[in-house]
Design an enzyme around this catalytic site. Sequence first.
Site, mmCIF file in Angstrom:
data_model
loop_
_atom_site.group_PDB
_atom_site.id
_atom_site.type_symbol
_atom_site.label_atom_id
_atom_site.label_comp_id
_atom_site.label_asym_id
_atom_site.label_seq_id
_atom_site.Cartn_x
_atom_site.Cartn_y
_atom_site.Cartn_z
ATOM 1 N N SER A 157 0.850 -1.204 0.000
ATOM 2 C CA SER A 157 0.000 0.000 0.000
ATOM 3 C C SER A 157 0.874 1.237 0.000
ATOM 4 O O SER A 157 1.996 1.207 0.539
ATOM 5 C CB SER A 157 -0.876 0.024 1.256
ATOM 6 O OG SER A 157 -1.599 1.242 1.333
ATOM 7 N N TYR A 170 -1.459 -0.677 11.248
ATOM 8 C CA TYR A 170 -1.724 -1.063 9.852
ATOM 9 C C TYR A 170 -0.648 -0.506 8.919
ATOM 10 O O TYR A 170 -0.081 -1.246 8.107
ATOM 11 C CB TYR A 170 -3.110 -0.580 9.408
ATOM 12 C CG TYR A 170 -3.324 -0.799 7.921
ATOM 13 C CD1 TYR A 170 -3.575 -2.076 7.429
ATOM 14 C CD2 TYR A 170 -3.217 0.250 7.020
ATOM 15 C CE1 TYR A 170 -3.730 -2.301 6.069
ATOM 16 C CE2 TYR A 170 -3.378 0.039 5.655
ATOM 17 C CZ TYR A 170 -3.636 -1.238 5.188
ATOM 18 O OH TYR A 170 -3.781 -1.459 3.833
HETATM 19 N N1 LIG Z 1 -9.051 -0.625 0.462
HETATM 20 C C1 LIG Z 1 -7.967 0.147 0.494
HETATM 21 O O1 LIG Z 1 -8.073 1.395 0.555
HETATM 22 C C2 LIG Z 1 -6.597 -0.480 0.398
HETATM 23 C C3 LIG Z 1 -5.528 0.352 0.023
HETATM 24 C C4 LIG Z 1 -4.252 -0.194 -0.056
HETATM 25 C C5 LIG Z 1 -4.059 -1.539 0.205
HETATM 26 N N2 LIG Z 1 -5.104 -2.324 0.565
HETATM 27 C C6 LIG Z 1 -4.854 -3.741 0.837
HETATM 28 O O2 LIG Z 1 -5.608 -4.509 -0.067
HETATM 29 C C7 LIG Z 1 -5.801 -5.817 0.476
HETATM 30 C C8 LIG Z 1 -7.257 -6.200 0.281
HETATM 31 O O3 LIG Z 1 -8.077 -5.326 1.030
HETATM 32 P P1 LIG Z 1 -9.465 -4.762 0.491
HETATM 33 O O4 LIG Z 1 -9.365 -3.318 0.450
HETATM 34 O O5 LIG Z 1 -9.869 -5.499 -0.722
HETATM 35 O O6 LIG Z 1 -10.406 -5.094 1.755
HETATM 36 P P2 LIG Z 1 -11.564 -6.152 1.988
HETATM 37 O O7 LIG Z 1 -12.668 -5.948 1.015
HETATM 38 O O8 LIG Z 1 -11.861 -6.039 3.435
HETATM 39 O O9 LIG Z 1 -10.886 -7.564 1.659
HETATM 40 C C9 LIG Z 1 -9.996 -8.198 2.551
HETATM 41 C C10 LIG Z 1 -9.888 -9.652 2.185
HETATM 42 O O10 LIG Z 1 -8.912 -10.265 3.031
HETATM 43 C C11 LIG Z 1 -9.523 -11.373 3.710
HETATM 44 N N3 LIG Z 1 -8.938 -11.539 5.038
HETATM 45 C C12 LIG Z 1 -8.745 -10.616 5.994
HETATM 46 N N4 LIG Z 1 -8.214 -11.188 7.077
HETATM 47 C C13 LIG Z 1 -8.077 -12.507 6.816
HETATM 48 C C14 LIG Z 1 -7.586 -13.623 7.539
HETATM 49 N N5 LIG Z 1 -7.118 -13.501 8.785
HETATM 50 N N6 LIG Z 1 -7.596 -14.816 6.935
HETATM 51 C C15 LIG Z 1 -8.082 -14.979 5.689
HETATM 52 N N7 LIG Z 1 -8.549 -13.962 4.946
HETATM 53 C C16 LIG Z 1 -8.540 -12.745 5.507
HETATM 54 C C17 LIG Z 1 -11.003 -10.991 3.793
HETATM 55 O O11 LIG Z 1 -11.760 -12.164 3.991
HETATM 56 P P3 LIG Z 1 -12.695 -12.402 5.293
HETATM 57 O O12 LIG Z 1 -13.774 -11.371 5.246
HETATM 58 O O13 LIG Z 1 -13.181 -13.785 5.093
HETATM 59 O O14 LIG Z 1 -11.814 -12.246 6.475
HETATM 60 C C18 LIG Z 1 -11.205 -10.389 2.415
HETATM 61 O O15 LIG Z 1 -11.348 -11.413 1.459
HETATM 62 C C19 LIG Z 1 -5.357 -5.736 1.934
HETATM 63 O O16 LIG Z 1 -4.067 -6.308 2.048
HETATM 64 C C20 LIG Z 1 -5.289 -4.236 2.203
HETATM 65 O O17 LIG Z 1 -4.347 -3.935 3.195
HETATM 66 C C21 LIG Z 1 -6.388 -1.821 0.658
#
Ligand SMILES: NC(=O)c1ccc[n+]([C@@H]2O[C@H](COP(=O)([O-])OP(=O)(O)OC[C@H]3O[C@@H](n4cnc5c(N)ncnc54)[C@H](OP(=O)(O)O)[C@@H]3O)[C@@H](O)[C@H]2O)c1
Length: 285
Positions: A157, A170
């Site tokens: 990120s 985070y």
């Molecule tokens: N959204 C943003 O602004 C942003 C920006 C930069 C980077 N990111 C990164 O992008 C990645 C995806 O996030 P997202 O934004 O797409 O959020 P999201 O919609 O909340 O998706 C997160 C995913 O990770 C899974 N997950 C979380 N904890 C887990 C665990 N302990 N074991 C197995 N699965 C787990 C969740 O599944 P469950 O619900 O089943 O736990 C879900 O499938 C993350 O690494 C985040 O840090 C996000």
Amino acid sequence: MRNLISLTQFGGVYHEGSSTMADRPLALVTGASTGIGYELAVQSAKNGFDLIIAADEPAINEAARQIQSLGSSVVPVQADLATLAGVDQLLDAVGARPVDALLANAGRGLGKGFLDQNFDDILHVINTNITGTVYLAHQIAKTMRARRSGRILFTGSIAGFIPGTFQAVYNGTKAFINSFSFALRAELKDTGVTVTCLMPGATETEFFERADMLDTKIGQSEKDDPADVAKVGFEAMMKGEGDVVTGWKNKVQATVANILPAGMLAEQHRRKAEPGYSEKSKSRR
Ligand SMILES: NC(=O)c1ccc[n+]([C@@H]2O[C@H](COP(=O)([O-])OP(=O)(O)OC[C@H]3O[C@@H](n4cnc5c(N)ncnc54)[C@H](OP(=O)(O)O)[C@@H]3O)[C@@H](O)[C@H]2O)c1
């Protein structure tokens, strides 16, 4: 028929070398039930990969059903990737089949002040974003290096460049992932294994709700489309690029973060992530 076979395989009847599972490259995508990970899995399916997808909640099964409609075999694995046992469960589902692409994306955020956070939640963020990710990469990258072939994509990120006031743990985990990704890439140079770091900015997913950050400026701001973010990341992985920051605004933020003093960046982050933000309070900031 292929879809039925895949679901049966999830139930443990997978035979190595079966025509549906062995003829196409395999992508392993974590955190694929929603958001960026779901879209990375869609990109993988559209580009000819069979898939093993993982997340912690049963929603991963519905995600698998949807992605299978794109013509790929998709095996869902429900496992807590914050634990070594959960990662082992995922590795068991992979079995002896070579993983051609590992998209290590699972992660979660955590808002509010550090001292107001619950320590179990803090550990869960660290163990999901770092420990589970690193353990999975350690296991899969070894087999890739032995085969002299493979692609790895980490979802880091731009938060990793910025001290995350009111999201301190985070941002620290993402600093780790960004750094780790570049280092592993350098170590694996000339091995046939490429490592790419996808560094999105704020993206419209369930992330901010799960991190309890809906009462923050960033939680309420307009964000990037996860499908666009995933496409850029997937393409960078396929080209073997080292890193990609998605979107021009995020590119500017990442560049500025390399120039400004950390203390100034931390104060800027306060304005984005401090709890209690609302349209009403906007004029006071
Ligand atoms: N959204 C943003 O602004 C942003 C920006 C930069 C980077 N990111 C990164 O992008 C990645 C995806 O996030 P997202 O934004 O797409 O959020 P999201 O919609 O909340 O998706 C997160 C995913 O990770 C899974 N997950 C979380 N904890 C887990 C665990 N302990 N074991 C197995 N699965 C787990 C969740 O599944 P469950 O619900 O089943 O736990 C879900 O499938 C993350 O690494 C985040 O840090 C996000």
